[in-house]
Design an enzyme around this catalytic site. Sequence first.
Site, mmCIF file in Angstrom:
data_model
loop_
_atom_site.group_PDB
_atom_site.id
_atom_site.type_symbol
_atom_site.label_atom_id
_atom_site.label_comp_id
_atom_site.label_asym_id
_atom_site.label_seq_id
_atom_site.Cartn_x
_atom_site.Cartn_y
_atom_site.Cartn_z
ATOM 1 C CG ASP A 478 -2.260 0.620 0.983
ATOM 2 O OD1 ASP A 478 -2.358 1.447 0.070
ATOM 3 O OD2 ASP A 478 -3.209 0.281 1.717
ATOM 4 C CG ASP A 548 -9.403 2.446 -0.236
ATOM 5 O OD1 ASP A 548 -9.018 1.277 -0.405
ATOM 6 O OD2 ASP A 548 -8.743 3.284 0.412
HETATM 7 C C1 GLA Z 1 -5.773 1.776 2.194
HETATM 8 C C2 GLA Z 1 -6.192 0.588 1.352
HETATM 9 C C3 GLA Z 1 -7.251 -0.197 2.083
HETATM 10 C C4 GLA Z 1 -6.722 -0.655 3.400
HETATM 11 C C5 GLA Z 1 -6.266 0.537 4.206
HETATM 12 C C6 GLA Z 1 -5.563 0.110 5.487
HETATM 13 O O1 GLA Z 1 -6.772 2.722 2.287
HETATM 14 O O2 GLA Z 1 -6.634 0.991 0.101
HETATM 15 O O3 GLA Z 1 -7.645 -1.297 1.287
HETATM 16 O O4 GLA Z 1 -5.644 -1.545 3.200
HETATM 17 O O5 GLA Z 1 -5.356 1.347 3.481
HETATM 18 O O6 GLA Z 1 -5.151 1.163 6.244
#
Ligand code: GLA
Length: 751
Positions: A478, A548
């Site tokens: 990420d 997301d």
């Molecule tokens: C990002 C990712 C999510 C999740 C969060 C965790 O927003 O896109 O899928 O992994 O971080 O903090």
Amino acid sequence: MITFDEKRNVFHLKNDRFSYCFSVERGKYLLHQYFGRPLREFRGSAERPAVDRGFSPQPGAYENERTFSLDVVPQEFATNGHGDFRIPSLDVVLENGTNVVELWYEGYEIKKGKPALEGLPALYASDDEAETLEVTLADTKGRMKAILSYTVFAGDGVLTRSVRYMNTGKETLRLENAASLCLDFPDHDFDRLSLYGGHAAERSLERIRLMRGTMVTGNTRGASSHQQSPFLALARPKTDELSGDVYGFSFIYSGSFRMATEVEQFGTTRVIVGINPDDFAWTLAPGDAFQTPEVVIAYAHDGLNGMSQAFHQAYRNHLLRGKYQHAVRPILVNNWEATYFDFDDKKLDDLAACAKDLGIELMVLDDGWFGHREDDNSSLGDWKVNREKLKGGLEGVAESAHKRGLKFGLWFEPEMISKDSDLYRAHPDWALHVPDYPSSFSRHQLVLDLSRKEVQDYVVNSVCDILKSGAIDYVKWDFNRHLTEAFSAGRTPEHQRETKHRFVLGLYSVLERITQSYPDVLFESCSGGGGRFDAAMLYYMPQTWTSDDTDAICRLSIQTGTSYVFPPITMGAHVSVTPNHQVGRVTPMQTRAFAAMMGCYGYEMDITRMSDAEKQQVKEHIALYKRLRPTIQLGTFTRLLSPFEGTKNETAWMFTSEDAKEIALFYFKTLSEPCTPIRRLRLAGLDPDAAYKIAAYYPAQSLSHDSDGSGTGTLVGRTFYGDELMQEGLNVTKINTDFAAYLWVLEKVMK
Ligand code: GLA
């Protein structure tokens, strides 16, 4: 594939999809001549008239030739200061403070295959799959050279371009703009397509008339970004999904970029693609070279699907790498929306047990397993398991998955550092920052200075320390903020403006080291969803978490937008709960499942809390997806109805298996309409002479009743010829529910 016509001084790059031609004029200048459907031979039938244009200057050597000006010719590479007033390819500052060089044609070389680009991801090809042309331009004062690379692939509708800038003189040069591509079209009769968005709202299609003047798609965020994607297309105005000429540009780069179009006074169009010069400078010492990232150009005369399929084919065959390149991807459950930071061994064990029962293949532990991270305020950089939360450590959670026959995956955010972390306390200067001002925070975190070797080593070692246990089968990588105060404590002042690009190069080096050390691990990249969904990241990690936003209806747009460039096998797509966590919408389970089936399928919800009836339905969806997975992930993808065009109320996706024998056809209607207009869903790309059996049909599930009773169910078991299915199509009129999702499975029966 690549020839040089000595008589006419024309380079002709050709395969069965297109011809791309440019000439060497006056032994000096590279002039673009033609790009479009394949030509037998380029002879220059549309020779430009020699016209004396006011205010278009002559280069010094041609003072008396008033009909010759660089301002009015289509160029393959445009330098500053000699009378071409359009956006240049290059802006280089010399020691005397001027920014004018004369880069003229010196020679060329044609190579089999495609040389790798030093330190950068790029398309690759074997010697019999591609040919590369390298044209050298040299400064008349010997200060520098530019090597323009062009690769043509046999049978693929794409061409790649990049430039290598070399300091061949004795003085230090400062590059302030070093574009990867300059391409001039003879007119501006185009629509301009780009993909815009925001966090949890990535890649909506913007289609507007190409305007006079300059239009820029790009950003200075230090990432390819949710906001603007590194993609641009120029399509003839009547181009639709299945017909019309279109030129697509996709940039293999994950940092700040600029894709500009300029329509100038005579109505021609220049396209410039490169690292964003607003965010870049590079000091080039004598003997040094600077390699630009690569641009992939797709040409199609069969519409937007033709362009997308050219990108998809090229990216699947010449960009993705490793064990999972051509392998179907495991169905996963991710605990993020199920638990957020609130989990322990017991909860994860319950999830694993339930996942196994449902037919899921991979269990992913998301954020919150390390340091003392109970929320997003701390611990990034401290990649050590939190044993208070996970008493059995990562080994325990991995074991809980493995003993049930599930794979186990783990979330990391390795490019970041929390102020509240042991890493920051030990190395505050490892965060990007400027010494005199406070740093800007985003999600309470700072960005590690990956331009520095010791920081790269730390990241590689801390991730590999966890992977070396062998217990991790999948990594979600990420990146949850953009770059601010992008300066490096380890760098001299004249090199500071290089930091953002050096950060990207550092990231690529880290990714190469880690992914090559663990070839069996499946990597999925993520940046707050699809904030770094770009071709460069896919070179290292063959799939990306698309957004997301997990709402099925939002996903129809996000995934369709993504599909203009990237194939379904690269898109993570999960089913989540209702009301949806991002937008609060309530949609039927089948709609959520069918929307997620477009990509690498999974669940992002607390599956342990579903009713027995829901579990049964999920089992059926998983079994159905497993059956269709090879067709969806390894087949050909076609958009039949786009949520960005027409009624904007319908979306239809068609997946055709590699052997063309199976078709999965998904149709979504967002809102129900009174007095429903008659609607047909016409298929595409079928063999008109072959018969297709409607093998299965899944009518829409409604929130208030079981099915909408659409009449097409009566077609199951019947066969139709491809021509009828393409010309007449299927009737999709009778729909009386919101958020309706349908699926037909067709099988080709022998002619
Ligand atoms: C990002 C990712 C999510 C999740 C969060 C965790 O927003 O896109 O899928 O992994 O971080 O903090």
